[in-house]
Design an enzyme around this catalytic site. Structure first.
Site, short mmCIF file in Angstrom:
data_model
loop_
_atom_site.label_atom_id
_atom_site.label_comp_id
_atom_site.label_asym_id
_atom_site.label_seq_id
_atom_site.Cartn_x
_atom_site.Cartn_y
_atom_site.Cartn_z
N THR A 150 0.87 -1.19 0.00
CA THR A 150 0.00 0.00 0.00
C THR A 150 0.90 1.24 0.00
O THR A 150 1.31 1.70 -1.04
CB THR A 150 -0.96 0.00 1.21
OG1 THR A 150 -0.24 -0.28 2.41
CG2 THR A 150 -2.04 -1.06 1.03
N LYS A 177 4.07 -6.95 4.15
CA LYS A 177 3.79 -5.56 3.78
C LYS A 177 3.38 -4.79 5.02
O LYS A 177 2.85 -5.35 5.98
CB LYS A 177 2.70 -5.47 2.70
CG LYS A 177 1.30 -5.90 3.11
CD LYS A 177 0.47 -4.89 3.87
CE LYS A 177 0.43 -3.56 3.18
NZ LYS A 177 -0.29 -2.54 4.01
N THR A 188 1.37 -8.54 12.51
CA THR A 188 1.61 -7.23 11.92
C THR A 188 1.03 -7.19 10.53
O THR A 188 1.13 -8.16 9.81
CB THR A 188 3.11 -6.90 11.88
OG1 THR A 188 3.24 -5.55 11.45
CG2 THR A 188 3.85 -7.77 10.93
N GLU A 272 6.21 4.79 7.24
CA GLU A 272 5.74 5.94 6.45
C GLU A 272 6.51 7.20 6.82
O GLU A 272 6.45 7.68 7.96
CB GLU A 272 4.24 6.13 6.67
CG GLU A 272 3.41 5.03 6.03
CD GLU A 272 1.95 5.06 6.41
OE1 GLU A 272 1.15 4.43 5.70
OE2 GLU A 272 1.59 5.72 7.40
N ASN A 394 -0.58 10.43 5.80
CA ASN A 394 -1.79 10.01 6.49
C ASN A 394 -2.88 11.07 6.48
O ASN A 394 -4.07 10.73 6.58
CB ASN A 394 -1.44 9.59 7.92
CG ASN A 394 -0.75 8.24 7.93
OD1 ASN A 394 -1.38 7.21 7.78
ND2 ASN A 394 0.58 8.25 8.06
N THR A 399 -7.99 10.62 0.52
CA THR A 399 -8.40 11.65 -0.46
C THR A 399 -7.41 11.76 -1.61
O THR A 399 -7.64 12.50 -2.55
CB THR A 399 -8.49 13.02 0.22
OG1 THR A 399 -7.25 13.34 0.85
CG2 THR A 399 -9.61 13.02 1.24
#
Length: 399
Positions: A150, A177, A188, A272, A394, A399
């Site tokens: 992702t 992932k 996880t 991230e 995030n 969006t």
């Protein structure tokens, strides 16, 4: 034991990954298959979140038999918080897969990852399964790894080989992932381990349970637990080794742990927006629970993680987290080091050491070590920093 950051051929398994149009990015792989040549022994662990995704419930039910033949996984849609419609969709996705690969539907389990609260289009999924079934290859592990990504920036794959007591060499390989919403108690995000060893479901359960504390259960990126977390371990038995002796099971379990630990490390490294991989070590705690509680509080603290990002040896933030963890902490006894530089000892800040610690924190990886000097228990948690990019990723996720 040598663990490679890369795929391996695992006898008895084939893999594929295709673009089914489930993601917004045109052409991105988003549907993958793991297929055993025959029903394999299996075990799994799942998210401890009270809200679980539909694929988790279906997999929990089907893995109880100790036998699976296929995993069908998609990214782009989590199929979580979707009620009865989500459960129906998860089961239907397994039935479609079973027809394409020629096995019983109850031997297929689903996994999904992506945005919560939405259903994927079954027509696109069905077309993707047909394509994925036609592209199954024994060397297709990387394609599968890319299909489940992702916000990951790269696929996570690890493998190793171990020799059994009878002289046979068996392979263990894993794919995972995850780059956010990671602070698990049982698993996880998504991880799949496969081996060509002959092992019973109970032996696989022993190996996976032993692997978790120092791998998937010892990491955090943001302190949040996914609704879709799943780790599956499958054994094809293609090597036809002798039944695992107690010594063989110890060696096999260590192999599963080493592969799992490498995958877990890569998950945190690719957190991230992360720019730092930080090992938080707590030693000298009164109890194992205190050590784990203290290490995890430090590793999860947004204030500590932003200090990591800024290369700021902010002793106060680290000690604040330790003291608020619920563990027994006595400030006049503890010793704190950052990147090997002692910055606090016995109730005092070592001011002259801070510039050197700040310089060492510029490195991609470093360790925060806290010795509580109260006992013999210890705990280690892998974490990362909290950067501007984490907020951006995030803030714009749906969006």
């Amino acid at each position: 034991m040598d663990v490679n950051l890369g795929p391996a051929l695992v006898a008895g398994f084939r893999f594929s990954g295709v673009s089914a149009g489930l993601k917004h990015q045109e052409g991105a792989k988003d549907l993958g298959l793991i297929v055993a040549d025959a029903p394999a022994t299996a075990t799994a662990v799942f998210s401890a979140n009270r809200i679980k995704a539909a694929p988790v419930y279906v997999t929990m039910d089907r893995v109880r038999s100790g036998r699976l033949q296929a995993v069908v996984a998609n990214s782009g849609c989590a199929n979580s918080f979707t009620g009865k419609a989500g459960l129906k969709l998860a089961r239907e996705s397994c039935a479609l897969t079973a027809r394409e690969i020629g096995c019983a539907p109850e031997l297929v389990v689903p996994s999904s990852t992506g945005v919560i609260g939405h259903l994927f289009e079954i027509e696109k999924f069905a077309a993707g399964v047909r394509e994925a079934a036609g592209q199954l290859r024994d060397d297709g592990m990387e394609d599968f790894a890319r299909a489940i990504m992702t916000t990951d920036t790269h696929p996570k794959i690890a493998s190793t080989s171990i020799r059994m007591g009878g002289g046979q060499s068996v392979t263990i390989a894993g794919v995972a992932k995850g780059a956010g919403m990671i602070s698990p108690k049982m698993a996880t995000m998504l991880a799949y381990l496969v081996t060509d060893a002959a092992a019973s479901p109970s032996q696989l359960k022993v190996a996976l349970k032993a692997a978790l504390p120092n791998s998937f259960n010892a990491i955090t990126i943001d302190g949040d637990m996914s609704t879709n977390d799943t780790v599956i371990l499958m054994a094809s038995g293609a090597v036809r080794n002798n039944a695992l002796s107690r010594r063989d099971l110890v060696a096999f379990s260590r192999g599963v742990e080493e592969v799992s630990a490498m995958l877990a490390r890569e998950l945190v490294r690719d957190g991230e927006g992360a720019t730092k991989l930080v090992t938080v070590e707590v030693r000298g705690a009164k109890s194992p629970a205190d050590a784990e509680r203290c290490a995890r509080q430090i590793a999860n603290s947004p204030l500590v993680k932003t200090a990591f990002f800024g290369c700021d040896p902010n002793v106060g933030r680290i000690l604040m987290a330790a003291g608020s963890s619920g563990a027994v902490v006595e400030s006049d006894r503890l010793l704190l080091s950052i990147a090997g530089i002692r910055v606090a000892a016995r109730g005092a800040l070592l001011v002259d050491s801070l510039p050197q610690a700040a310089e060492k924190m510029r490195e991609r990886e470093f360790t925060v070590s806290l010795d509580l000097k109260l006992g013999k228990s210890s705990s280690t948690i892998l974490t990362c920093d909290l950067s501007y990019d984490y907020v951006k990723i995030n803030a714009e996720y749906t969006t």
